[in-house]
Design a protein around this motif. Structure first.
Motif, PDB file in Angstrom:
ATOM      1  N   ARG A 343       1.028  -1.240   0.070  1.00  0.00           N
ATOM      2  CA  ARG A 343      -0.038   0.100   0.038  1.00  0.00           C
ATOM      3  C   ARG A 343       0.958   1.409   0.038  1.00  0.00           C
ATOM      4  O   ARG A 343       0.596   2.294  -0.635  1.00  0.00           O
ATOM      5  CB  ARG A 343      -0.893  -0.091   0.955  1.00  0.00           C
ATOM      6  CG  ARG A 343      -1.962   1.121   1.299  1.00  0.00           C
ATOM      7  CD  ARG A 343      -2.944   1.036   0.424  1.00  0.00           C
ATOM      8  NE  ARG A 343      -3.954   2.037   1.025  1.00  0.00           N
ATOM      9  CZ  ARG A 343      -5.150   2.456   0.205  1.00  0.00           C
ATOM     10  NH1 ARG A 343      -5.478   1.568  -0.957  1.00  0.00           N
ATOM     11  NH2 ARG A 343      -5.728   3.411   0.535  1.00  0.00           N
ATOM     12  N   ALA A 344       1.817   1.211   0.803  1.00  0.00           N
ATOM     13  CA  ALA A 344       2.853   2.340   0.723  1.00  0.00           C
ATOM     14  C   ALA A 344       3.550   2.518  -0.488  1.00  0.00           C
ATOM     15  O   ALA A 344       3.909   3.695  -1.096  1.00  0.00           O
ATOM     16  CB  ALA A 344       3.908   2.168   1.801  1.00  0.00           C
ATOM     17  N   ARG A 345       3.910   1.573  -1.356  1.00  0.00           N
ATOM     18  CA  ARG A 345       4.424   1.594  -2.738  1.00  0.00           C
ATOM     19  C   ARG A 345       3.463   2.205  -3.588  1.00  0.00           C
ATOM     20  O   ARG A 345       3.861   3.087  -4.228  1.00  0.00           O
ATOM     21  CB  ARG A 345       4.944   0.419  -3.221  1.00  0.00           C
ATOM     22  CG  ARG A 345       5.823  -0.051  -2.310  1.00  0.00           C
ATOM     23  CD  ARG A 345       6.866  -1.252  -3.217  1.00  0.00           C
ATOM     24  NE  ARG A 345       5.962  -2.503  -3.136  1.00  0.00           N
ATOM     25  CZ  ARG A 345       6.004  -3.302  -2.425  1.00  0.00           C
ATOM     26  NH1 ARG A 345       6.913  -3.442  -1.369  1.00  0.00           N
ATOM     27  NH2 ARG A 345       5.535  -4.708  -2.264  1.00  0.00           N
ATOM     28  N   GLU A 346       2.147   1.957  -3.578  1.00  0.00           N
ATOM     29  CA  GLU A 346       0.828   2.511  -4.337  1.00  0.00           C
ATOM     30  C   GLU A 346       1.124   3.747  -4.032  1.00  0.00           C
ATOM     31  O   GLU A 346       0.416   4.580  -4.918  1.00  0.00           O
ATOM     32  CB  GLU A 346      -0.261   1.729  -3.955  1.00  0.00           C
ATOM     33  CG  GLU A 346      -0.346   0.398  -4.653  1.00  0.00           C
ATOM     34  CD  GLU A 346      -1.523  -0.667  -4.065  1.00  0.00           C
ATOM     35  OE1 GLU A 346      -2.195  -0.209  -3.277  1.00  0.00           O
ATOM     36  OE2 GLU A 346      -1.530  -1.773  -4.567  1.00  0.00           O
ATOM     37  N   ILE A 347       0.799   4.354  -2.533  1.00  0.00           N
ATOM     38  CA  ILE A 347       0.834   5.616  -2.464  1.00  0.00           C
ATOM     39  C   ILE A 347       1.972   6.411  -3.261  1.00  0.00           C
ATOM     40  O   ILE A 347       1.617   7.567  -3.840  1.00  0.00           O
ATOM     41  CB  ILE A 347       0.776   5.819  -0.946  1.00  0.00           C
ATOM     42  CG1 ILE A 347      -0.496   5.538  -0.270  1.00  0.00           C
ATOM     43  CG2 ILE A 347       1.109   7.515  -0.418  1.00  0.00           C
ATOM     44  CD1 ILE A 347      -0.576   5.561   1.066  1.00  0.00           C
ATOM     45  N   GLU A 348       3.109   6.059  -3.006  1.00  0.00           N
ATOM     46  CA  GLU A 348       4.139   6.697  -3.941  1.00  0.00           C
ATOM     47  C   GLU A 348       3.874   6.667  -5.456  1.00  0.00           C
ATOM     48  O   GLU A 348       3.930   7.827  -5.890  1.00  0.00           O
ATOM     49  CB  GLU A 348       5.724   5.788  -3.528  1.00  0.00           C
ATOM     50  CG  GLU A 348       6.496   6.392  -4.467  1.00  0.00           C
ATOM     51  CD  GLU A 348       8.095   5.730  -4.360  1.00  0.00           C
ATOM     52  OE1 GLU A 348       9.022   5.870  -5.195  1.00  0.00           O
ATOM     53  OE2 GLU A 348       8.079   4.799  -3.245  1.00  0.00           O
ATOM     54  N   GLU A 349       3.480   5.763  -5.916  1.00  0.00           N
ATOM     55  CA  GLU A 349       3.053   5.529  -7.266  1.00  0.00           C
ATOM     56  C   GLU A 349       2.039   6.660  -7.727  1.00  0.00           C
ATOM     57  O   GLU A 349       2.146   7.152  -8.841  1.00  0.00           O
ATOM     58  CB  GLU A 349       2.957   4.298  -7.778  1.00  0.00           C
ATOM     59  CG  GLU A 349       4.066   3.473  -7.528  1.00  0.00           C
ATOM     60  CD  GLU A 349       3.527   1.797  -7.802  1.00  0.00           C
ATOM     61  OE1 GLU A 349       2.147   1.435  -7.958  1.00  0.00           O
ATOM     62  OE2 GLU A 349       4.439   0.839  -7.744  1.00  0.00           O
TER      63      GLU A 349
END
Length: 444
Positions: A343-349
């Motif tokens: 989820r954190a990676r998705e927020i960055e993207e």
């Protein structure tokens, strides 16, 4: 109470009349040394929303400074808190024991980097964890000196203030500080004098030279580093730097300590930020997101180092409080079962490309940086790299007026940091970023 409605609502001006009335009482009752970022009083919170006493629904891009990663009222956390509080709130683990303390330690031993034998000690605050990591390292090595980086932030106790770089507001007037703390330059790519491509090599060479010639290798107990520097400005070290420091420490009997108090537990798109660089610390400190809003901290590390301190040398009255341990077990369960690392990676993207569009040769945004849901913008005078803290402050104030909570940081006070709860709904996140982008363009 049920989860607040997950949308931005501006019921009054911010701050509203009820918050303003409470501010007057605060002024009368509280020490002036306690600052505040957004002068509103919160009635309830959850998901990605804070509801103030005036009924404003504020989008949360702060998470209580990276604490409420699973939200401020996740049922998996609040139910465990209530159940434990009904059974008992405290015994002091050093007097009589309970399962929660051991269960949290076991989880951290499993989740932290490395497949070596590990042990954990629990404490109450991040500064306490850092201070105890130093105590452990000094005992294990028989050495006194501690090496910290420029732009570092490690806490507000006497020792951790000595390790912290920024003077105002964290150190001014509070000295003298603990001795045997030495500082080396931080590889700050955006501000490295010879350019970002040389930052890793030159900063490591300087660290090695200072440790060897000024301090003495055989005097150094620990090198302490944040894998991404938090309060200093969300400074991401250049590739290879942390690994080189870790290997240098290992080669010379120095304990390498990763301060993951702000970066740890899924925040950066890895369970721990040092994993991005393939770094396995000897000791790792955690706090903030560990217990979903309850005060809990930990030092986890190599079993032989952790066991260097004799029985009774570690601990504290409230260390590993049973209610906080219950909350931690709930928060860790959510982080794993809801896959908040991804989820954190998705927020960055989702967010980073929008922020990067603000960077131009004549923009007030000099650089956008960060990892996962730990992102930042550094504000400068257009066409230069000169810090522009007044612009960053104006952007933050405009966001607050529009019901979006953002935070300032940075050694120069010119960085806006984004730390949304990892469970924030994406439509809410998108709306908050739109408000932030509009604020930057309006002020800039």
């Amino acid at each position: 109470m049920s989860m607040p409605e997950q949308r931005r609502i501006l019921a009054t001006a911010i701050p509203g009349p009820r918050s303003l009335a409470r501010q007057a009482q605060r002024k009368a009752e509280l020490a002036d040394g306690l600052g505040t970022t957004m002068p509103v009083f919160i009635d309830r919170a959850g998901g990605g929303v804070l509801v103030d006493v005036d009924g404003n629904h504020i989008i949360d891009l702060a998470s209580g400074i990276a604490v409420t990663s699973v939200g401020a009222a996740h049922p998996a956390v609040t139910k465990r808190i209530a159940d434990q509080a009904e059974r008992f709130t405290h015994t002091c683990f050093l007097v009589t024991e309970y399962d929660g303390f051991v269960d949290v330690a076991a989880a951290l031993n499993r989740l932290t980097p490395g497949d070596h034998a590990k042990k954990t000690a629990l404490f109450s605050t991040g500064a306490e964890a850092v201070e105890n990591a130093i105590k452990i390292a000094r005992t294990a090595t028989g050495r006194p000196a501690v090496v910290a980086l420029g732009h570092a932030y490690h806490g507000r106790t006497n020792l951790t203030m000595a390790m912290t770089s920024k003077n105002v507001p964290y150190k001014q007037g509070f000295g003298p500080f603990a001795p045997e703390v030495y500082r080396v330059p931080s590889p700050y790519p955006y501000r490295w004098p010879s350019g970002p491509e040389r930052a890793a090599e030159e900063a490591f060479a300087t660290l090695k030279d200072i440790v060897t010639t000024q301090i003495g290798i055989t005097n150094v107990a620990a090198i302490v580093a944040e894998p991404i520097q938090g309060e200093g400005g969300f400074i991401v070290p250049p590739p290879g730097y942390l690994k080189a420091v870790q290997e240098f420490a290992n080669e010379n009997g120095i304990v390498f300590v990763a301060d993951e108090i702000q970066t740890g537990l899924a925040r950066t798109g890895a369970m721990f930020a040092c994993e991005h660089e393939g770094v396995v610390p000897d000791l790792i400190t955690t706090a903030k997101a560990l217990a979903g809003g309850m005060p809990l901290a930990a030092v986890t590390g190599r079993a032989e180092i952790m066991d260097a301190v004799a029985a009774g040398g570690l601990g504290g009255t409230y260390s590993g409080n049973p209610v906080a341990c219950a909350a931690a077990l709930g928060a860790l369960e959510v982080i794993e079962t809801e896959n908040l690392v991804a989820r954190a990676r998705e927020i960055e993207e989702r967010v980073l490309p929008q922020l990067e569009e603000l960077v131009t040769p004549i923009s007030v945004v000099g650089e956008v940086r960060g990892r996962g849901a730990m992102l930042a913008m550094e504000f400068v005078k257009p066409g230069t790299s000169d810090p522009a803290p007044e612009v960053a402050k104006a952007v933050v104030e405009r966001c607050h007026q529009q019901g979006v909570l953002t935070l300032l940081c940075g050694t120069y006070g010119n960085v806006i940091r984004l730390l949304p709860p990892l469970v924030i709904p994406f439509d809410l996140l998108d709306e908050a970023v739109d408000v932030l982008v509009d604020a930057v363009r309006s002020v800039g």
